[in-house]
Scaffold this active site. Structure first.
Site, short mmCIF file in Angstrom:
data_model
loop_
_atom_site.label_atom_id
_atom_site.label_comp_id
_atom_site.label_asym_id
_atom_site.label_seq_id
_atom_site.Cartn_x
_atom_site.Cartn_y
_atom_site.Cartn_z
N LYS A 35 0.81 -1.23 0.00
CA LYS A 35 0.00 0.00 0.00
C LYS A 35 0.84 1.28 0.00
O LYS A 35 0.45 2.27 -0.58
CB LYS A 35 -0.99 0.01 1.17
CG LYS A 35 -0.33 0.15 2.52
CD LYS A 35 -1.35 0.19 3.65
CE LYS A 35 -0.66 0.39 4.98
NZ LYS A 35 -1.28 -0.31 6.09
N ARG A 130 -7.74 -0.03 16.50
CA ARG A 130 -8.20 0.25 15.14
C ARG A 130 -9.16 -0.89 14.82
O ARG A 130 -10.13 -1.07 15.56
CB ARG A 130 -7.02 0.37 14.16
CG ARG A 130 -7.44 1.12 12.87
CD ARG A 130 -6.30 1.29 11.88
NE ARG A 130 -5.94 0.03 11.23
CZ ARG A 130 -4.97 -0.08 10.32
NH1 ARG A 130 -4.29 0.97 9.94
NH2 ARG A 130 -4.70 -1.25 9.77
C1 LIG Z 1 -0.38 -1.07 6.79
C2 LIG Z 1 -0.69 -2.39 7.36
C3 LIG Z 1 0.32 -3.32 7.60
C4 LIG Z 1 1.79 -3.02 7.36
O1 LIG Z 1 2.25 -2.10 8.29
P1 LIG Z 1 3.75 -1.52 8.20
O2 LIG Z 1 3.94 -0.81 9.47
O3 LIG Z 1 3.79 -0.66 7.01
O4 LIG Z 1 4.66 -2.67 8.07
C5 LIG Z 1 -0.04 -4.57 8.09
N1 LIG Z 1 -1.33 -4.88 8.33
C6 LIG Z 1 -2.33 -4.01 8.10
C7 LIG Z 1 -3.72 -4.41 8.39
C8 LIG Z 1 -2.05 -2.72 7.64
O5 LIG Z 1 -3.05 -1.87 7.43
#
Ligand SMILES: *Cc1c(COP(=O)(O)O)cnc(C)c1O
Length: 354
Positions: A35, A130
């Site tokens: 992402k 979250r």
């Molecule tokens: C963005 C995200 C991750 C990855 O997180 P990083 O800190 O970029 O490694 C993993 N799981 C979910 C659900 C996320 O939204």
């Protein structure tokens, strides 16, 4: 063309290889999270070359873009699906992360309709506040979810360090492990997926030298930038030369460091505060909030300081720059996660792959 984001694909691939090697030693499978790079297919392919099989993204559009660009992987939608997008989700993503029965019901309906077999991981909130169901609601939730014919519940997951900034600890991972026992019992599966994330969890593994039973880790920032912003560190065994932002100087002038005249609010409604440093040599870059997150820019030239900016301008202090800088010169920056994300999202930022 400037501003430009230079993306070093082999550095990303190296990072993935190191993370995969590290996680494999704990019996953990890595999901590469795309992402931060907007699901850019070239980045996705570099991540796959580094040795992961599953790619995760928060946007189904990004997953569709990758699939259509011949990125050969299994895909995981990592943001809870919108009911309005369940058809695309079952068509394009093999996995999704879920915390609402209403959504699971629609996913189930859609996957039966399209003849798919969609796999869902149930998200539990172990503290970050979250997404995720609360642990005490887990068992009744799972019993209901089990009844759905079109989705296969394959495991349990959690997310840390994203909203509440909550750090991974032995305690919140023990909670996850306990819930796994319930998954095994209620669903009658031997090896459920136990998924955690994101990058900040690497720190727990390094420190405690234990996997706490997790067998899947979703990692984005670590592989894309070699940093861990929740853990507030540069990961010493990863590369940081992955994304570099380049911007061009359009003005260089000696100016007083204090504004002159009555001060209202800046272009974004904030009241600016300045320190009087006398007359300074300042440069304006053709780069602004439409291109990146200015507070997440770290100059690669020593002595250069970012003062701030607005939609289309970034002001830097170059009085003490070790490199002589003039109009037309290019200044390079390393980026924070949000600066990278904005740069990747902005149509004004040219992308260059090396
Ligand atoms: C963005 C995200 C991750 C990855 O997180 P990083 O800190 O970029 O490694 C993993 N799981 C979910 C659900 C996320 O939204």
């Amino acid at each position: 063309m400037f501003p430009a984001l230079e993306i070093n694909l082999s550095a990303i691939e190296d990072n993935v290889r190191r993370v995969v090697e590290f996680c494999t030693s704990y019996g953990i499978n890595v999901v590469g999270i795309t992402k931060g790079a907007c699901g850019e297919p070239k980045v996705a392919k570099a991540i796959l070359r580094g040795g992961v099989q599953i790619l995760g993204d928060s946007r189904i559009q990004n997953i569709i873009k990758m699939k259509e660009s011949n990125v050969k992987a299994e895909f995981m939608l990592i943001r809870s699906p919108m009911i309005s997008e369940v058809e695309s989700v079952v068509k394009y993503a093999e996995y999704s992360l879920n915390s609402e029965l209403k959504v699971l019901e629609q996913l189930s309906k859609a996957s039966l309709e399209y003849g798919r077999r969609h796999k869902a991981i149930i998200m539990v909130d172990v503290g970050d506040r979250r997404e995720g169901i609360m642990p005490n609601e887990f068992v009744p939730f799972l019993k209901e979810a089990k009844k759905l014919k079109g989705v296969e519940i394959v495991g349990v997951g959690t997310n840390l360090g994203c909203f509440g900034g909550v750090l991974p600890t032995p305690r919140n991972h023990e909670m996850l492990k306990k819930l796994t026992e319930k998954v095994k019992y209620i669903l009658g599966i031997e090896n459920p997926i136990i998924s955690s994330g994101g990058t900040v969890v690497l720190n727990l593994l390094e420190r405690e030298q234990s996997s706490y039973g997790i067998n899947q880790l979703r990692i984005g920032e670590g592989i894309l930038l070699g940093t861990d912003s929740t853990g507030n560190r540069t990961i010493p065994w990863l590369r940081q030369d992955t994304f570099t932002l380049k911007a061009e100087i359009v003005e260089v002038k000696w100016k007083p460091s204090l504004p002159e005249g009555p001060v209202g609010k800046d272009a974004f409604g904030n009241t600016p505060i300045f320190e009087d440093l006398g007359i300074r040599k300042r440069a304006i870059l053709a780069l602004g909030k439409q291109d990146t997150e200015i507070s997440g820019l770290f100059p690669l030239y020593s002595g250069v300081k970012v003062l701030g900016g607005s939609s289309d301008h970034t002001i830097i202090d170059i009085t003490e720059s070790k490199v002589p800088l003039d109009v037309g010169d290019i200044v390079k920056f390393k980026l924070s996660y949000s600066a990278m994300l904005r740069g990747m999202t902005s149509p004004y930022v040219h992308k260059a792959y090396i």
